[in-house]
Design a protein around this motif. Sequence first.
Motif, PDB file in Angstrom:
ATOM      1  N   ILE A 126       9.936  35.317   8.534  1.00 37.44           N
ATOM      2  CA  ILE A 126      10.288  36.161   9.431  1.00 37.44           C
ATOM      3  C   ILE A 126       8.794  36.967   9.989  1.00 37.44           C
ATOM      4  N   ARG A 127       7.751  36.816   9.537  1.00 37.93           N
ATOM      5  CA  ARG A 127       6.631  37.387  10.064  1.00 37.93           C
ATOM      6  C   ARG A 127       6.263  36.790  11.157  1.00 37.93           C
ATOM      7  N   ARG A 128       6.329  35.253  11.688  1.00 40.63           N
ATOM      8  CA  ARG A 128       6.202  34.689  12.565  1.00 40.63           C
ATOM      9  C   ARG A 128       7.389  34.989  13.568  1.00 40.63           C
ATOM     10  N   TRP A 129       8.678  35.263  13.070  1.00 41.75           N
ATOM     11  CA  TRP A 129       9.385  35.322  14.247  1.00 41.75           C
ATOM     12  C   TRP A 129       9.605  36.750  14.712  1.00 41.75           C
ATOM     13  N   GLU A 130       8.769  37.590  14.226  1.00 38.50           N
ATOM     14  CA  GLU A 130       8.467  39.040  14.605  1.00 38.50           C
ATOM     15  C   GLU A 130       7.331  38.947  15.960  1.00 38.50           C
ATOM     16  N   MET A 131       6.577  37.802  15.701  1.00 39.58           N
ATOM     17  CA  MET A 131       5.501  37.594  16.628  1.00 39.58           C
ATOM     18  C   MET A 131       6.254  36.933  17.895  1.00 39.58           C
ATOM     19  N   GLY A 141       9.586  36.763  18.702  1.00 39.62           N
ATOM     20  CA  GLY A 141      10.816  37.352  19.150  1.00 39.62           C
ATOM     21  C   GLY A 141      10.147  38.347  20.006  1.00 39.62           C
ATOM     22  N   SER A 142       8.972  38.907  20.160  1.00 38.44           N
ATOM     23  CA  SER A 142       8.230  39.845  21.002  1.00 38.44           C
ATOM     24  C   SER A 142       7.842  39.326  22.193  1.00 38.44           C
ATOM     25  N   GLU A 145      19.612  36.950  21.202  1.00 38.44           N
ATOM     26  CA  GLU A 145      18.527  36.896  20.155  1.00 38.44           C
ATOM     27  C   GLU A 145      18.826  36.259  18.966  1.00 38.44           C
ATOM     28  N   PHE A 197      16.812  32.943  17.469  1.00 43.66           N
ATOM     29  CA  PHE A 197      16.287  32.858  16.088  1.00 43.66           C
ATOM     30  C   PHE A 197      16.973  31.568  15.350  1.00 43.66           C
ATOM     31  N   TYR A 257      14.717  28.949  16.765  1.00 49.36           N
ATOM     32  CA  TYR A 257      13.234  28.980  16.118  1.00 49.36           C
ATOM     33  C   TYR A 257      13.312  28.377  14.774  1.00 49.36           C
ATOM     34  N   GLN A 301      14.245  39.243  26.916  1.00 47.30           N
ATOM     35  CA  GLN A 301      14.257  40.607  26.799  1.00 47.30           C
ATOM     36  C   GLN A 301      14.788  41.531  27.674  1.00 47.30           C
TER      37      GLN A 301
END
Length: 268
Positions: A177-182, A184-185, A196, A200, A203, A265
């Motif tokens: 999830i931490r890597r997804w936050e990067m 996904g941005s 999205e 995910f 990913y 986005q």
Amino acid sequence: MTLAAWQQILDQHGVAASGRPKPILASHEVTVRDTTSAKRFEKRKRMTQEERHLQILRAASKILAVKGYWGMSLQDISDEIGISEAALYHYIASKEDLLAMVLTEGYDTTESNEFAAFSASAVDADGHRVYYYPRYCLNTVLYNMQRPEMIQLLCVLSGEALNPDHPAHQFFTGRHIRRWEMIGSMNWLLPNGMNEERFFDLYTLVASAIDGLQSRWLADDSLDLLEEWMHFSDVIFPANVWGGISDPSERNPDDPRCLMPYTLQERG
């Protein structure tokens, strides 16, 4: 289907060579941080705090990759770098502190993120930077090929960390999830119809495929990680869906369009 830019990487890599092929770096200035070394460290009388820190990081990465957390002792580290265990405590607070240092500084680094992103992006006519996910994934594989010891470390520790009592358990359960936050941005050029939630899922599929291939590669010297990933890419990123948005080389540099409306986005 192999893009011309990807075929050039394959040719440079030399997939037809026998034995474990010599890996290559992408053609930009970001390089892999050397956190492991096969040789023992020579004792030095005067070493800066930063030099000693990196020396400890390298030694811990090397030993963790072989013994894991449960099998490693601080005496192993002090023996490796030629200082007493008591002296080691001047630089770290505990064995768990040492593990945290390796995980946060040695694996998911700024260098690795920059390497994956740099040649996977293009700037449109309006100055917006957009990213091509298939090339980003290829760059991730290329980067990891440069550091098999660190990949082995990740495999060993992630297996150990299935135990909730392992000090790295939360690191690994939260890493995806931490890597997804990067991820996904970032401004990705993705196929029409991909929202999205579906991105995910993609990913997650890519991360699982890369992890699985890397484990096989570590165990089998005859497996060519780059060539295998190219085959996987043909399945995960079919040309009829990803044509034109797989690699920055597919973009016409004279294209006057703003590409932001084509990103996930902007599409919502």
